[in-house]
Motif scaffolding. Structure first.
Motif, short mmCIF file in Angstrom:
data_model
loop_
_atom_site.label_atom_id
_atom_site.label_comp_id
_atom_site.label_asym_id
_atom_site.label_seq_id
_atom_site.Cartn_x
_atom_site.Cartn_y
_atom_site.Cartn_z
N ASN A 169 40.25 42.00 30.20
CA ASN A 169 40.41 41.18 29.01
C ASN A 169 39.45 39.99 28.98
N PHE A 170 38.87 39.68 30.13
CA PHE A 170 37.91 38.58 30.21
C PHE A 170 36.47 39.06 30.18
N GLY A 171 36.28 40.36 29.96
CA GLY A 171 34.94 40.90 29.88
C GLY A 171 34.38 41.40 31.19
N TYR A 172 35.19 41.38 32.25
CA TYR A 172 34.76 41.87 33.56
C TYR A 172 35.24 43.29 33.79
N ASN A 173 34.43 44.07 34.43
CA ASN A 173 34.83 45.43 34.81
C ASN A 173 35.38 45.42 36.23
N TYR A 174 36.32 44.49 36.49
CA TYR A 174 36.85 44.30 37.83
C TYR A 174 38.37 44.42 37.83
N MET A 175 38.85 44.91 38.97
CA MET A 175 40.27 44.84 39.31
C MET A 175 40.41 43.93 40.51
N VAL A 176 41.46 43.13 40.56
CA VAL A 176 41.71 42.25 41.70
C VAL A 176 42.96 42.72 42.41
N ASP A 177 42.81 43.03 43.68
CA ASP A 177 43.94 43.43 44.51
C ASP A 177 44.50 42.17 45.14
N LEU A 178 45.64 41.73 44.65
CA LEU A 178 46.23 40.48 45.11
C LEU A 178 46.92 40.62 46.47
N ALA A 179 47.15 41.84 46.88
CA ALA A 179 47.75 42.04 48.19
C ALA A 179 46.71 41.92 49.31
N SER A 180 45.56 42.57 49.11
CA SER A 180 44.50 42.51 50.13
C SER A 180 43.48 41.42 49.83
N LEU A 181 43.66 40.70 48.72
CA LEU A 181 42.76 39.63 48.30
C LEU A 181 41.30 40.09 48.25
N CYS A 182 41.04 41.06 47.38
CA CYS A 182 39.68 41.52 47.16
C CYS A 182 39.49 41.86 45.69
N GLN A 183 38.25 41.72 45.23
CA GLN A 183 37.86 42.08 43.87
C GLN A 183 37.10 43.39 43.93
N ILE A 184 37.44 44.33 43.05
CA ILE A 184 36.87 45.68 43.11
C ILE A 184 36.14 45.97 41.80
N ARG A 186 35.04 48.37 39.18
CA ARG A 186 35.60 49.67 38.78
C ARG A 186 34.54 50.76 38.74
N SER A 187 33.30 50.40 38.42
CA SER A 187 32.24 51.39 38.28
C SER A 187 31.68 51.82 39.62
N THR A 188 31.47 50.87 40.52
CA THR A 188 30.79 51.16 41.78
C THR A 188 31.73 51.20 42.97
N GLY A 189 32.91 50.62 42.82
CA GLY A 189 33.83 50.52 43.94
C GLY A 189 33.50 49.40 44.91
#
Length: 553
Positions: A169-184, A186-189
């Motif tokens: 929703n902010f224009g980023y193609n990212y997912m944030v894993d709040l459990a492992s504290l990492c940003q992923i 989506r296109s490249t992994g």
């Protein structure tokens, strides 16, 4: 870290609807609409047009300085006030940066780079109001703050015990894993580490006489505070004094309120990053206390704790126009009759031939083939060529040899009118651990070009003033300071021309005498440590005719 390193990339994350808001009466700024108690976050625009937050400490410094500017609005309206805020006082890494309030731009003093800034409001119950910041690890291994709205979103997801936050929703193609504290990605992994940090809360929005923020609340039991005393980190007249009662603190002309605890002077010198130490800290550096006087600073930033000789309030001497260039050439050159088989390096004609400026001069006594020798260096030129060179310069009664740069007479420049203030600080500069430091504050306002400037009668701009520069307080540093005062009076520090960094024409620029604009670091190459700087600047001053001989006159 420097503002330009705060972060890049990503899409803009808006903080809600924006509206026009008068910032302390000195400019219009955009703010996000929020309900209830609010905090202020100052943000800067990166190369991609995305807004990055300054730290809470910097935002609070800007807010305090705005209150002071608001109190000086009457002076500013009459042209006596300045409307710039130096960020280095809140964060030494930001020493090169100044915020110009009327244009709402961040200005980098050493490069001239400008960025837009804005003032945003967020609910005090959100992440910035609680001092919580989310950051991602950048390619250099440092940490970059997310845009404020994304930090708020991540904090809401975290406290809501969500495992994953989608930044789409902010224009980023990212997912944030709040459990492992990492940003992923989506296109490249590709994964980046993220972190949740606790910092000082952002400053609350002040609401005038009834303000109950942490800065104003301690005064409530003693009655109302004058507007000029509200929200100031310390009084401009002098150091804070310990008194026995709250009322005596408020009424004391030297009272200075610090909302946060200060470092005790007895434990050692004030650290480099702290510009708010008490004046008595000077004793820990071994500096002479006789040179201290407590007077009000004339710049737009908070008054510094220690001043050397007070503000100099020096207005540069203006070159006297010499009406007879022929007499100036005669004063420093001796006519010779021999015909030399060499080129005149001004017109590139043979010295035995006619001057290339033959027919272009109003000389009364110089013949077209007349040549002369300069007194000290002995270089030879056509007299008409030297006269033409003089007429194309400042016409200040001096000559400069075009071959070896030897100066005859007193060279002056075209620096506009302004002010040079000098302060002595207890903090040392990197590379000079056993001494204090000298701060020079140059302030030049916008104005109209004079006959000595490129476009007489046309306005010129003065970006990024006041400009703050630093020297070590040792023997050579004090010598450089005295020579810089001479150069200032001779109008040699600045000139009006074209900025080599922004391309702006008709603006005030540095004039080949380098200054150090970073105090606590050398991130940009314009700070310390730099073991060769003092010798280099002495050479640059000498090239302008400013030497130790000038101090003996």
């Amino acid at each position: 870290m420097a503002a330009s390193a705060y972060g890049s990339g990503g899409a803009a994350a808006g903080g809600g609807g924006a509206s026009s808001f008068p910032a302390a009466g000195v400019g219009a700024v955009a703010v996000a609409v929020a309900q209830g108690p609010q905090v202020v976050v100052w943000e800067w625009e990166d190369e991609a047009g995305h807004w990055r937050p300054y730290s809470s400490r910097v935002s609070e410094h800007v807010e305090r300085s705005l209150q002071q500017l608001h109190g000086a609005a009457a002076a500013a309206a009459t042209g006596k006030g300045t409307q710039s805020i130096a960020l280095g006082q809140a964060d030494p890494w930001l020493a090169p940066y100044i915020i110009d309030i009327p244009t709402l731009h961040q200005f980098r003093q050493d490069t001239g780079r400008m960025r837009r800034v804005r003032r945003q409001l967020y609910a005090q119950s959100t992440a910035p109001g609680q001092g919580l910041v989310w950051q991602w690890e950048n390619d250099e291994g440092g940490w970059t703050a997310y845009e404020t709205a994304i930090s708020i979103f991540l904090e809401d997801c975290f406290t809501g015990r969500q495992q994953v936050a989608d930044l789409g929703n902010f224009g980023y193609n990212y997912m944030v894993d709040l459990a492992s504290l990492c940003q992923i990605n989506r296109s490249t992994g590709f994964r980046r580490r993220i972190q949740r940090c606790s910092d000082a809360p952002y400053p609350p929005l002040h609401r005038g006489q009834n303000c109950s923020c942490h800065q104003c609340l301690p005064y409530v039991a003693s009655g109302p505070i004058l507007n000029r005393s509200r929200h100031t980190p310390y009084n401009l007249a002098g150091p804070s004094q310990q008194t026995s009662s709250r009322s005596s603190q408020i009424m004391s002309p030297n009272h200075g309120y610090f909302p946060y605890s200060k470092r005790t002077v007895s434990v050692g010198p004030v650290p480099t990053g702290n510009l708010h130490g008490p004046c008595s800290a000077i004793a820990t550096t071994g500096l002479p206390t006789a040179s201290i006087s407590h007077v009000t600073n004339g710049s737009s930033i908070p008054a510094l704790p220690i001043q050397l000789n007070g503000p100099t309030n020096v207005f540069p001497a203006f070159a006297e126009t010499v009406k007879d260039p022929e007499e100036v050439v005669k004063k420093y050159m001796t006519r010779i009759e021999e015909h030399l088989d060499e080129d005149c390096i001004i017109c590139m004609e043979k010295l035995s031939a006619l001057s290339g400026y033959d027919g272009m001069s109003n000389a009364r006594t110089f013949k077209s083939d007349a040549i002369g020798k300069l007194g000290r260096c002995g270089h030879v030129f056509h007299l008409l060529c030297m006269m033409a060179m003089y007429e194309n310069g400042n016409k200040d009664g001096s000559l400069q040899c075009p071959s070896c740069k030897t100066i005859y007479g007193e060279k002056t420049g075209t620096q506009p009118k302004g002010r040079m203030d000098i302060y002595l600080l207890p903090q040392s500069l990197p590379g000079y651990p056993d001494t204090g430091s000298i701060q020079i504050v140059y302030n030049i306002p916008h104005g109209i070009q004079g006959p000595e400037h490129p476009n007489p009668g046309k306005p010129y701009t003065a970006r990024g003033f006041p400009r703050h520069c630093y020297l070590p307080y040792n023997e050579k540093g004090r010598q450089v300071l005295e020579l810089l005062k001479v150069a200032w009076n001779r109008r040699l520090i600045f000139t009006v021309g074209t900025s080599s960094t922004t391309g702006e024409t008709d603006t005030v620029v540095w004039n080949e005498i380098h200054h150090k604009t970073e105090k606590g670091s050398n991130v940009s190459g314009h700070g310390f440590p730099d073991p060769n700087y003092l010798d280099n600047v002495l050479g640059e001053l000498a090239a302008q005719g400013v030497t130790v001989d000038c101090l003996r006159q």
